[in-house]
Design a protein around this motif. Structure first.
Motif, short mmCIF file in Angstrom:
data_model
loop_
_atom_site.label_atom_id
_atom_site.label_comp_id
_atom_site.label_asym_id
_atom_site.label_seq_id
_atom_site.Cartn_x
_atom_site.Cartn_y
_atom_site.Cartn_z
N ARG A 127 2.89 3.22 -9.91
CA ARG A 127 1.39 3.71 -9.85
C ARG A 127 0.86 2.26 -10.07
O ARG A 127 -0.49 1.71 -9.74
N SER A 153 2.73 4.32 -1.01
CA SER A 153 1.76 5.80 -1.15
C SER A 153 3.08 6.47 -2.21
O SER A 153 4.00 6.33 -2.31
N ASP A 154 3.04 7.29 -2.84
CA ASP A 154 3.34 7.69 -3.33
C ASP A 154 5.35 8.35 -3.22
O ASP A 154 5.52 7.88 -3.75
N GLN A 181 0.61 -1.22 -0.35
CA GLN A 181 -0.14 0.40 0.03
C GLN A 181 0.88 1.25 -0.06
O GLN A 181 0.28 2.58 0.46
#
Lengths: 155, 212
Positions: free
Chosen positions: A147, A121-122, A119
């Motif tokens: 992504r 994040s960017d 999970q």
């Protein structure tokens, strides 16, 4: 010199080597695997990255003896031209390469990061890639590809 | 009435004795954390002034860049004698071993490599964890000493275990940092002797002074 047993991309090899030989030299010169690249030779650029013990490792500074019994995965071990790995497919779909010299390190670092933290994040993906240099400024396409791959894993 | 009074007096003495014992034991464990049942304490004579002096000596070493680069403020390691932020945006990570995709061990081996500008190495190369970051930048010697002895801040160690930790290869790397890095200028043997002296003489802390 010692006899070193090394498992790479699912294949077992036994080689006579100095145990301090950088893993990168063994992969490139002894096993003919050209995906991991010699960039700086000082763990500064990430072009030599491989996966060992589920972690992205700089093979240019990792003595071959430090691999121990664990498997080494290079970009060649992820997928083939005929059957690419989903992360390789995502990079192709986004055209996320220019000269391609850093690509092996980028893909394997992103894969190791997402394997540990699906999970992510960017921002966390950017943190993971902080040590893999790209001189062609293809970063945005790479981040889009990573992504895309991360989202496809969730689905 | 008399027996009742005697009974009350005895109870008062017992309460006072228990309270004194409790306070004495609390003093020993909370303020001094003096090692018990160990080689260090069995032969030691408590000497607060000598212990405090030994810690002041240790503090000079602990503020050397080889130590401070992993014990400064911020959720990242530092590099060089100027303590600049580690290049490549390397982060502490929850367990102090880095974040997903960039672990300390991605580059740092369990030993130094030959040559300059290559990553240094020692077994278990890592920062303290987020939960116990052991940041001593800006602390006085007394504050640092108190942090060292507080198991809630020091990784759950008692004084004996601190002594043990001080002689691990990761700590002693400061004297053998590899080519191109300044080693700690005080003799390793002197440092280890002072660690033992501090512990064996009661692990007292120095008085308040300016932060280093």
């Amino acid at each position: 010199m010692s006899m070193i047993s090394l498992k790479v991309n699912g294949r077992q090899h036994t080689l006579e080597l100095d145990p301090e030989t950088p893993l990168l030299f063994v992969l490139n010169d002894e096993l003919g695997l050209r995906a991991p690249k010699f960039g700086c030779g000082m763990a500064q650029c990430g072009a030599c990255t491989v996966i060992v013990r589920r972690q992205a490792m700089r093979s240019c500074v990792m003595p071959v003896s430090a691999v121990r019994e664990d498997e080494v995965v290079t970009l060649e071990g992820l997928g083939s031209a005929e059957k690419p790995h989903p992360i390789q497919e995502a990079f192709m779909a986004e055209g996320a390469a220019q000269c391609g010299f850093c690509l092996s390190g980028v893909i394997l670092t992103a894969k190791a990061a997402l394997d540990e933290k699906p999970q992510a994040s960017d921002e966390e993906i950017r943190e993971a890639l902080g040590g893999v240099l790209c001189r062609c400024f293809a970063h945005l396409r790479m981040l889009r590809a990573i992504r895309k791959y991360a989202d496809s894993r969730k689905a | 009435m008399r027996p009742r009074k005697l009974c009350g007096a005895a109870a008062a003495v017992m309460v006072a004795f228990s309270l004194t014992s409790y306070l004495a034991s609390r003093d020993a464990s909370a303020e001094n954390n003096f090692p018990q049942n160990s080689d260090v304490s069995e032969t030691a004579k408590r000497d607060d002034a000598a212990a405090a002096g030994a810690f002041e000596f240790l503090s000079k070493v602990l503020h050397h860049p080889r130590c401070m680069n992993c014990h400064s403020s911020g959720d990242f390691p530092r590099q060089g004698d100027d303590g600049h932020q580690h290049t490549m945006n390397v982060r502490r990570g929850v367990d102090g071993h880095g974040v997903a995709g960039v672990k300390c061990s991605s580059c740092h081996q369990d030993h130094n490599l030959t040559g300059t500008h290559v990553p240094p190495g020692a077994p278990g190369w890592h920062l303290p964890s987020v939960a116990m970051p052991m940041i001593w930048e800006g602390l006085t010697d007394r504050q640092l000493c108190e942090m060292f002895k507080d198991p809630k801040q020091n990784g759950g160690r008692n004084v004996d275990q601190i002594v043990e930790h001080m002689s691990t290869p990761l700590v002693l790397w400061g004297w053998h940092p590899g080519e191109g890095r300044t080693p700690i200028p005080i003799a390793e043997s002197e440092f280890l002797a002072k660690v033992k002296e501090w512990a064996s003489k009661g692990a007292a802390c120095p008085g308040n002074a300016r932060a280093r």
